[in-house]
Design a protein around this motif. Structure first.
Motif, mmCIF file in Angstrom:
data_model
loop_
_atom_site.group_PDB
_atom_site.id
_atom_site.type_symbol
_atom_site.label_atom_id
_atom_site.label_comp_id
_atom_site.label_asym_id
_atom_site.label_seq_id
_atom_site.Cartn_x
_atom_site.Cartn_y
_atom_site.Cartn_z
ATOM 1 N N ALA A 224 0.683 -1.192 0.131
ATOM 2 C CA ALA A 224 0.138 0.170 0.058
ATOM 3 C C ALA A 224 0.938 1.228 0.077
ATOM 4 O O ALA A 224 0.541 2.256 -0.793
ATOM 5 N N GLY A 225 1.958 1.251 0.611
ATOM 6 C CA GLY A 225 2.902 2.327 0.881
ATOM 7 C C GLY A 225 3.131 3.137 -0.602
ATOM 8 O O GLY A 225 2.637 4.292 -0.783
ATOM 9 N N PRO A 226 3.906 2.405 -1.717
ATOM 10 C CA PRO A 226 4.196 3.320 -2.708
ATOM 11 C C PRO A 226 2.795 3.666 -3.489
ATOM 12 O O PRO A 226 2.647 4.611 -4.196
ATOM 13 N N ARG A 227 1.926 2.763 -3.377
ATOM 14 C CA ARG A 227 0.514 2.834 -4.140
ATOM 15 C C ARG A 227 0.009 4.391 -3.809
ATOM 16 O O ARG A 227 -0.660 5.206 -4.380
ATOM 17 N N LEU A 228 -0.013 4.353 -2.313
ATOM 18 C CA LEU A 228 -0.654 5.701 -1.499
ATOM 19 C C LEU A 228 0.257 6.811 -2.140
ATOM 20 O O LEU A 228 -0.360 7.736 -2.207
ATOM 21 N N VAL A 229 1.398 6.712 -2.084
ATOM 22 C CA VAL A 229 2.337 7.963 -2.123
ATOM 23 C C VAL A 229 1.941 8.342 -3.802
ATOM 24 O O VAL A 229 1.887 9.753 -3.730
ATOM 25 N N ASP A 230 2.057 7.406 -4.516
ATOM 26 C CA ASP A 230 1.577 7.792 -5.966
ATOM 27 C C ASP A 230 0.355 8.306 -5.982
ATOM 28 O O ASP A 230 -0.027 9.360 -6.955
ATOM 29 N N ALA A 231 -0.645 8.010 -5.435
ATOM 30 C CA ALA A 231 -2.131 8.257 -5.342
ATOM 31 C C ALA A 231 -2.360 9.674 -4.673
ATOM 32 O O ALA A 231 -3.127 10.506 -5.322
ATOM 33 N N ARG A 300 3.312 13.182 5.233
ATOM 34 C CA ARG A 300 2.979 14.201 4.010
ATOM 35 C C ARG A 300 3.829 13.735 2.920
ATOM 36 O O ARG A 300 4.991 13.338 2.981
ATOM 37 N N CYS A 301 3.122 13.977 1.801
ATOM 38 C CA CYS A 301 3.615 13.361 0.386
ATOM 39 C C CYS A 301 4.595 14.655 -0.174
ATOM 40 O O CYS A 301 3.610 15.754 -0.469
ATOM 41 N N GLY A 302 5.715 14.645 -0.590
ATOM 42 C CA GLY A 302 6.614 15.544 -1.403
ATOM 43 C C GLY A 302 6.425 16.959 -0.907
ATOM 44 O O GLY A 302 6.289 17.136 0.472
ATOM 45 N N HIS A 303 6.429 17.852 -1.466
ATOM 46 C CA HIS A 303 6.191 19.250 -1.068
ATOM 47 C C HIS A 303 4.826 19.939 -1.714
ATOM 48 O O HIS A 303 4.181 19.235 -2.442
ATOM 49 N N SER A 304 4.274 21.023 -1.003
ATOM 50 C CA SER A 304 3.207 21.427 -1.317
ATOM 51 C C SER A 304 3.115 22.242 -2.547
ATOM 52 O O SER A 304 4.198 22.775 -3.217
#
Ligand SMILES: C[S@@+](CC[C@H](N)C(=O)[O-])C[C@H]1O[C@@H](n2cnc3c(N)ncnc32)[C@H](O)[C@@H]1O
Length: 304
Positions: A224-231, A300-304
């Motif tokens: 799930a981890g990478p799938r959610l980061v991508d989503a 949090r994912c990446g930057h805003s």
């Protein structure tokens, strides 16, 4: 002593179940030997001739009392199944083996976690409340079950759309009925998909994703981890429901064994926090809900 402890659980389960619909005094008087077991461990108090159940066992309403009794019974059944190495469906184990009434009640109870997510976590996560207040804000509810948490989020964020995914078709049928009964202005912003989070292929789609970690297998959780980061949209937040590790070694070991036997995983709050870091999420923080309840871990994912 160990055998006696299992009989305490039996007495507790039966007593709470009966007390859901019958006055406590009547239930305690009806089986004096069973009541004596609960009295011996301090779960029944005696003042003169008056017997009372410990206040922690006085549930707010009948469905809550029934659910508490079902949870004790399920724990006993699981222990018997574990003792006999019974892995056959129907042994009283995981979510998929519960009947519709239990799924509905436990699912509806998770709306409380949805409200904690909306009122405690979202306002404290930079940028998230503003994103969800805008038209086009999107939320992913992984393991949507009967849709109660999805509805609570749609209610809390009146401009957001919530996508609920689940691997279990039977529970999604219950969710569809729950949506049909809900206020249209809320339910129309919830959509359901029969999907394993490990197969999620959405990209840059959600501002918030919710993941109830204890209910996923270890394999699904890691996928799930990478799938959610991508989503997630850049700057979006993943919030994970986790169980803190009990402080004593016995309860910790039992919790891990039960979780895995029930089709979940033995990862606790700290382990999940590490997994989120390894998935490339950052700025991890924790929110406590009720005492003994889930701890929400946000990152949090990446930057805003
Ligand atoms: C405790 S229930 C969630 C209850 C839900 N919040 C509600 O309102 O009813 C957890 C759900 O996760 C689902 N689930 C387990 N593994 C999954 C996976 N790999 N992908 C998607 N859903 C999953 C289960 O089928 C179950 O319905």
């Amino acid at each position: 002593m160990l055998e006696a402890a299992s009989w305490v659980l039996a007495a507790l389960s039966a007593t709470i179940g009966e007390a859901a619909t019958t006055p406590h005094a009547e239930v305690l008087a009806a089986d004096p030997q069973r009541t004596a077991v609960l009295e011996a461990v301090g779960l029944v108090r005696r003042e003169g001739d008056v017997l009372t159940l410990h206040p922690s066992l006085a549930y707010a309403d009948e469905p809550t009392a029934r659910s508490a009794a079902a949870a004790r019974l399920s724990s006993l059944r699981q222990a018997v199944a574990a003792a006999t190495q019974d892995t056959v469906a129907g042994s009283g184990g995981g979510w998929a083996e519960q009947d519709d009434a239990v799924l509905l009640h436990q699912g509806r109870a998770s709306a409380g976690t949805g409200r904690a997510l909306a009122t405690k976590a979202v306002p404290a996560l930079p940028g998230l409340a503003a994103r969800l207040a805008r038209e086009g804000g999107r939320i992913l509810d992984v393991g949507t079950g009967v849709g109660a948490l999805a509805l609570a989020l749609a209610h809390a964020f009146p401009h957001a759309h919530v996508v609920g995914i689940d691997i279990m078709e039977r529970v999604l049928a219950l969710a569809r009925a729950e949506l049909a009964d809900a206020e249209p202005a809320v339910a129309d912003r919830v959509s359901l998909r029969h999907l394993d989070v490990a197969d999620l292929a959405d990209h840059d789609t959600y501002d918030l994703a919710w993941l109830p970690a204890p209910f996923l297998t270890e394999e699904a959780l890691n996928a799930a981890g990478p799938r959610l980061v991508d989503a997630l949209r850049p700057g979006g937040w993943l919030v994970v429901g986790t169980q803190p590790a009990p402080s004593d070694p016995l309860r910790r070991a039992v919790a891990g064994w039960q979780a895995v036997r029930n089709g979940g995983n033995a990862y606790d709050t700290d382990r999940i926090t590490l997994v989120l870091g390894a998935s490339g999420l950052h700025d991890a923080r924790q929110f406590h809900t009720t005492p003994g309840g889930p701890v929400l871990v946000a990152a949090r994912c990446g930057h805003s």
